[in-house]
Design a protein around this motif. Sequence first.
Motif, PDB file in Angstrom:
ATOM      1  N   GLY A  20      30.405  54.780  24.566  1.00 42.92           N
ATOM      2  CA  GLY A  20      31.449  55.486  25.496  1.00 42.92           C
ATOM      3  C   GLY A  20      32.854  54.589  25.331  1.00 42.92           C
ATOM      4  O   GLY A  20      32.178  53.506  25.994  1.00 42.92           O
ATOM      5  N   LEU A  21      34.395  54.875  25.748  1.00 44.64           N
ATOM      6  CA  LEU A  21      35.745  54.808  25.707  1.00 44.64           C
ATOM      7  C   LEU A  21      35.764  54.761  26.715  1.00 44.64           C
ATOM      8  O   LEU A  21      35.851  56.695  26.785  1.00 44.64           O
ATOM      9  N   ILE A  22      36.556  54.145  27.469  1.00 44.38           N
ATOM     10  CA  ILE A  22      36.872  55.034  28.941  1.00 44.38           C
ATOM     11  C   ILE A  22      38.934  53.905  28.403  1.00 44.38           C
ATOM     12  O   ILE A  22      38.010  52.867  28.716  1.00 44.38           O
ATOM     13  N   GLU A  23      39.097  55.120  28.289  1.00 45.22           N
ATOM     14  CA  GLU A  23      40.912  54.610  28.753  1.00 45.22           C
ATOM     15  C   GLU A  23      41.565  54.717  29.562  1.00 45.22           C
ATOM     16  O   GLU A  23      42.151  55.917  30.285  1.00 45.22           O
ATOM     17  N   ASN A  47      28.895  48.003  33.415  1.00 49.71           N
ATOM     18  CA  ASN A  47      27.135  48.210  33.291  1.00 49.71           C
ATOM     19  C   ASN A  47      26.292  49.065  32.779  1.00 49.71           C
ATOM     20  O   ASN A  47      25.062  49.280  32.677  1.00 49.71           O
ATOM     21  N   ASN A  48      27.150  49.725  32.469  1.00 48.23           N
ATOM     22  CA  ASN A  48      26.222  51.480  32.042  1.00 48.23           C
ATOM     23  C   ASN A  48      26.689  50.977  29.912  1.00 48.23           C
ATOM     24  O   ASN A  48      27.151  52.476  29.845  1.00 48.23           O
ATOM     25  N   ASN A  49      27.332  50.157  29.648  1.00 42.87           N
ATOM     26  CA  ASN A  49      27.615  49.975  28.424  1.00 42.87           C
ATOM     27  C   ASN A  49      28.704  50.865  27.895  1.00 42.87           C
ATOM     28  O   ASN A  49      28.932  51.825  27.254  1.00 42.87           O
ATOM     29  N   ILE A  50      29.811  50.687  28.879  1.00 43.69           N
ATOM     30  CA  ILE A  50      30.927  51.736  28.590  1.00 43.69           C
ATOM     31  C   ILE A  50      31.247  50.668  27.955  1.00 43.69           C
ATOM     32  O   ILE A  50      32.373  49.297  28.889  1.00 43.69           O
ATOM     33  N   ALA A  51      33.019  51.012  26.908  1.00 49.33           N
ATOM     34  CA  ALA A  51      33.607  50.098  26.646  1.00 49.33           C
ATOM     35  C   ALA A  51      35.243  50.342  27.500  1.00 49.33           C
ATOM     36  O   ALA A  51      35.168  51.879  27.826  1.00 49.33           O
ATOM     37  N   ILE A  52      36.004  50.126  28.079  1.00 43.04           N
ATOM     38  CA  ILE A  52      37.132  50.320  28.896  1.00 43.04           C
ATOM     39  C   ILE A  52      38.099  49.509  28.625  1.00 43.04           C
ATOM     40  O   ILE A  52      38.538  48.691  28.116  1.00 43.04           O
ATOM     41  N   GLN A  76      46.117  51.404  19.656  1.00 45.03           N
ATOM     42  CA  GLN A  76      46.412  50.440  18.644  1.00 45.03           C
ATOM     43  C   GLN A  76      44.944  49.114  19.328  1.00 45.03           C
ATOM     44  O   GLN A  76      44.048  48.705  18.632  1.00 45.03           O
ATOM     45  N   CYS A  77      44.452  50.114  20.681  1.00 44.20           N
ATOM     46  CA  CYS A  77      43.298  49.131  21.359  1.00 44.20           C
ATOM     47  C   CYS A  77      41.633  49.579  20.865  1.00 44.20           C
ATOM     48  O   CYS A  77      40.914  49.713  20.390  1.00 44.20           O
ATOM     49  N   ARG A  78      42.153  50.499  20.209  1.00 48.11           N
ATOM     50  CA  ARG A  78      41.390  51.981  19.410  1.00 48.11           C
ATOM     51  C   ARG A  78      40.960  51.379  18.734  1.00 48.11           C
ATOM     52  O   ARG A  78      39.647  51.304  18.300  1.00 48.11           O
ATOM     53  N   ILE A  79      41.625  51.432  17.440  1.00 48.25           N
ATOM     54  CA  ILE A  79      41.961  51.090  15.607  1.00 48.25           C
ATOM     55  C   ILE A  79      41.015  49.421  15.989  1.00 48.25           C
ATOM     56  O   ILE A  79      39.675  49.448  15.556  1.00 48.25           O
ATOM     57  N   ARG A  80      41.254  48.912  16.969  1.00 43.19           N
ATOM     58  CA  ARG A  80      40.884  46.913  16.629  1.00 43.19           C
ATOM     59  C   ARG A  80      38.892  47.290  17.263  1.00 43.19           C
ATOM     60  O   ARG A  80      38.108  46.584  16.899  1.00 43.19           O
ATOM     61  N   LEU A  81      38.993  48.264  17.864  1.00 41.52           N
ATOM     62  CA  LEU A  81      37.298  48.565  18.638  1.00 41.52           C
ATOM     63  C   LEU A  81      36.676  48.950  17.060  1.00 41.52           C
ATOM     64  O   LEU A  81      35.622  49.032  16.701  1.00 41.52           O
ATOM     65  N   ILE A  88      34.697  54.861  16.427  1.00 40.79           N
ATOM     66  CA  ILE A  88      34.697  55.168  18.380  1.00 40.79           C
ATOM     67  C   ILE A  88      33.446  55.751  18.618  1.00 40.79           C
ATOM     68  O   ILE A  88      33.578  56.910  18.381  1.00 40.79           O
ATOM     69  N   PRO A  89      33.185  55.864  20.004  1.00 43.17           N
ATOM     70  CA  PRO A  89      32.142  56.562  21.066  1.00 43.17           C
ATOM     71  C   PRO A  89      32.775  57.021  21.147  1.00 43.17           C
ATOM     72  O   PRO A  89      34.255  57.551  21.425  1.00 43.17           O
ATOM     73  N   ARG A  90      31.883  58.062  21.879  1.00 44.00           N
ATOM     74  CA  ARG A  90      33.442  59.358  22.465  1.00 44.00           C
ATOM     75  C   ARG A  90      33.859  58.368  23.751  1.00 44.00           C
ATOM     76  O   ARG A  90      33.600  57.595  24.474  1.00 44.00           O
ATOM     77  N   THR A  91      35.210  59.547  23.417  1.00 45.13           N
ATOM     78  CA  THR A  91      36.017  58.738  24.848  1.00 45.13           C
ATOM     79  C   THR A  91      36.501  59.760  25.435  1.00 45.13           C
ATOM     80  O   THR A  91      36.653  60.850  25.317  1.00 45.13           O
ATOM     81  N   ILE A  92      36.793  59.303  26.910  1.00 46.61           N
ATOM     82  CA  ILE A  92      37.254  59.390  27.919  1.00 46.61           C
ATOM     83  C   ILE A  92      38.479  58.962  28.499  1.00 46.61           C
ATOM     84  O   ILE A  92      38.225  58.121  28.656  1.00 46.61           O
ATOM     85  N   ARG A  93      39.755  59.938  28.492  1.00 44.83           N
ATOM     86  CA  ARG A  93      40.942  59.412  28.848  1.00 44.83           C
ATOM     87  C   ARG A  93      40.356  59.462  30.850  1.00 44.83           C
ATOM     88  O   ARG A  93      40.760  60.851  31.183  1.00 44.83           O
ATOM     89  N   LEU A  94      41.349  58.807  31.203  1.00 41.77           N
ATOM     90  CA  LEU A  94      40.807  58.099  33.067  1.00 41.77           C
ATOM     91  C   LEU A  94      42.549  58.014  33.543  1.00 41.77           C
ATOM     92  O   LEU A  94      42.941  56.962  33.133  1.00 41.77           O
ATOM     93  N   GLY A  95      42.839  58.036  34.389  1.00 36.97           N
ATOM     94  CA  GLY A  95      44.077  58.077  35.948  1.00 36.97           C
ATOM     95  C   GLY A  95      44.084  58.297  37.162  1.00 36.97           C
ATOM     96  O   GLY A  95      43.269  58.433  37.275  1.00 36.97           O
ATOM     97  N   HIS A  96      45.078  57.151  37.375  1.00 34.35           N
ATOM     98  CA  HIS A  96      44.979  57.038  38.968  1.00 34.35           C
ATOM     99  C   HIS A  96      45.820  57.649  39.108  1.00 34.35           C
ATOM    100  O   HIS A  96      47.231  56.887  38.381  1.00 34.35           O
ATOM    101  N   SER A  97      46.871  58.817  39.854  1.00 30.70           N
ATOM    102  CA  SER A  97      48.299  58.738  40.463  1.00 30.70           C
ATOM    103  C   SER A  97      49.017  58.863  39.720  1.00 30.70           C
ATOM    104  O   SER A  97      49.031  59.273  38.440  1.00 30.70           O
ATOM    105  N   LEU A  98      50.155  57.872  39.115  1.00 29.64           N
ATOM    106  CA  LEU A  98      50.255  57.950  38.199  1.00 29.64           C
ATOM    107  C   LEU A  98      50.488  57.787  36.951  1.00 29.64           C
ATOM    108  O   LEU A  98      51.038  58.496  35.780  1.00 29.64           O
ATOM    109  N   GLY A  99      49.169  57.251  36.693  1.00 32.55           N
ATOM    110  CA  GLY A  99      48.237  57.397  35.073  1.00 32.55           C
ATOM    111  C   GLY A  99      47.822  59.059  34.883  1.00 32.55           C
ATOM    112  O   GLY A  99      47.869  59.064  33.971  1.00 32.55           O
ATOM    113  N   VAL A 100      48.024  59.374  35.680  1.00 28.16           N
ATOM    114  CA  VAL A 100      46.926  60.864  35.839  1.00 28.16           C
ATOM    115  C   VAL A 100      48.200  61.531  34.854  1.00 28.16           C
ATOM    116  O   VAL A 100      48.219  62.066  33.318  1.00 28.16           O
TER     117      VAL A 100
END
Length: 106
Positions: A20-23, A47-52, A76-81, A88-100
Amino acid sequence: MTRWRLIGKVWCNWPSRPDGLIEFIGGSYLAASPHFSYRELFESLSNNNIAIHAWSYIPGFDHQGQANKAWKSLRQCRIRLEDRIGNIPRTIRLGHSLGVKLHLIA
């Protein structure tokens, strides 16, 4: 321990064959060094085999502009991966505060 590489303004951690991938976009004052500020979370995911992909930024008042920059940088990073592993593995977008908010307006 995880191995980070900086691609543009995105800190990337790629297992050899990620499941998986976390953005990620962090909160205001933690976002300058997300690979350090959110280390425990990222190490657990890694440790759970997730790209970040964690976008590094200094907060400002032009949230739309920052959201656009984040989206382009993460893409751009997603294309390189994808070039590296073939798909591309399943992707989840995650944010904290302003990031959301930046994820939402991107």
